[in-house]
Write a protein that holds these residues in place. Structure first.
Motif, PDB file in Angstrom:
ATOM      1  N   ASP A 226       0.813  -1.216   0.000  1.00 30.39           N
ATOM      2  CA  ASP A 226       0.000   0.000   0.000  1.00 30.39           C
ATOM      3  C   ASP A 226       0.848   1.268   0.000  1.00 30.39           C
ATOM      4  OD1 ASP A 226       0.887   0.145   2.629  1.00 30.39           O
ATOM      5  OD2 ASP A 226      -1.101   0.028   3.533  1.00 30.39           O
ATOM      6  N   ASN A 238      -5.770  -3.181  -6.532  1.00 32.23           N
ATOM      7  CA  ASN A 238      -7.201  -3.083  -6.214  1.00 32.23           C
ATOM      8  C   ASN A 238      -8.077  -3.496  -7.392  1.00 32.23           C
ATOM      9  OD1 ASN A 238      -6.411  -2.096  -3.736  1.00 32.23           O
ATOM     10  ND2 ASN A 238      -7.138  -0.007  -4.083  1.00 32.23           N
ATOM     11  N   VAL A 251      -2.711  -7.401   0.839  1.00 29.79           N
ATOM     12  CA  VAL A 251      -2.053  -6.092   0.851  1.00 29.79           C
ATOM     13  C   VAL A 251      -1.022  -6.093   1.976  1.00 29.79           C
ATOM     14  CG1 VAL A 251      -2.361  -3.612   1.165  1.00 29.79           C
ATOM     15  CG2 VAL A 251      -4.099  -4.947  -0.062  1.00 29.79           C
ATOM     16  N   LYS A 253       1.143  -3.993   4.325  1.00 32.18           N
ATOM     17  CA  LYS A 253       1.160  -2.633   4.851  1.00 32.18           C
ATOM     18  C   LYS A 253       2.570  -2.039   4.827  1.00 32.18           C
ATOM     19  CE  LYS A 253      -3.222  -2.675   5.923  1.00 32.18           C
ATOM     20  NZ  LYS A 253      -4.184  -1.833   5.158  1.00 32.18           N
TER      21      LYS A 253
END
Length: 277
Positions: A226, A238, A251, A253
């Motif tokens: 992300d 996405n 995802v 982080k």
């Protein structure tokens, strides 16, 4: 050294590959502008987990042949098909990083999934990099033209700076990777064919894979960071996860584009779990 020859393309192309381990085959397709060497942290973990791991140099990169033309995605997918057929692979898992995600999707479009069990898109450019009216979060055309111009005028200068953003190096200096990693990537990238570097970039900049997502029917892992500033998650991970029917979306982080290096433990755990699922 093992090479496999693609005689289907306009020019005969010799693709260099490495083949380790036994078991279900996992094929790793590297990103731009590097080579199979970028999978260093994944290969041994995949083999250690009981799989056969095959990585190869895209035409024009690493030590594969560098034809003048043939850097469109169908030509690149024909190299992948040559490896799959030449090594008589069945029930394979095809894994594409960044630009390599395009080969995954185009292979499934052009050749189907009879020999493919699963697929994975890691920090992938899928489905569309370029900003358009119906892809407002994409990269503006002007920025893409600036990259092309920089590659044409000072390719090595551009590549020298490119991987700072690839790894968000300035934000994580000394925490995730060393300066030596940037130096290593520069050496690998700068030795690629100048023509291939530009032509392959044009392929990932302008190819729209949105109509092809329907062709991805096998279970597919989508992994994105992300904090990816190179291929922003809003216009890639996405949308890929939303458009692929059997997608598993992970995802990571705080991860940048080059999460296969900066977040290798997290990625390896996700990838091995997917292979075993």
């Amino acid at each position: 050294m093992p090479f496999i020859t693609n005689k289907k393309s306009k020019e005969t192309v010799d693709i260099f590959y490495e083949d380790y381990g036994t078991g279900q085959p996992v094929i790793l397709i590297h990103g731009w502008p590097l080579s199979r060497k970028s999978w260093e942290h994944q290969v041994w973990k995949i083999v250690e987990a009981g799989y056969r791991c095959i990585s190869y140099d895209r035409r024009g990169f690493g030590i594969s042949s560098a034809p003048w033309d043939g850097y469109d995605y169908s030509s690149l997918a024909s190299d992948l098909d040559t490896i799959i057929n030449g090594l008589e692979l069945e029930d394979a898992v095809i894994v594409g990083f960044s630009m390599g995600g395009g080969e995954v999707v185009r292979y499934l479009t052009d050749y189907g999934d009879a020999k493919i069990a699963k697929a994975a898109l890691i920090s992938s450019i899928i489905p569309l990099v370029k900003q358009t009216d119906d892809n407002p979060d994409g990269v503006p055309e002007s920025a893409l033209k600036d990259i092309q111009k920089a590659l044409e005028n000072d390719r090595v200068g551009f590549l020298k700076a490119f991987h700072n953003g690839f790894y968000n190096f300035d934000e994580n200096k000394g925490k995730r990777i060393s300066q030596a990693v940037l130096d290593y990537d520069f050496i690998v990238a700068s030795h690629a064919s100048p023509r291939a570097t530009i032509e392959a970039a044009l392929a990932w900049m302008h190819t729209d894979f949105r109509p092809e997502l329907k062709n991805v029917k096998v279970p597919t892992l989508v992994v994105h960071g992300d904090a990816d500033g190179t291929v922003p998650i809003e216009t890639s991970g996405n949308l890929a996860a939303k458009g692929i029917a059997k997608a598993t979306y992970e995802v990571i982080k705080g991860a940048p584009h080059g999460l296969n290096v900066t977040h290798k433990e997290e990625l390896n755990d996700i990838l091995i779990k997917f292979l075993k699922s």
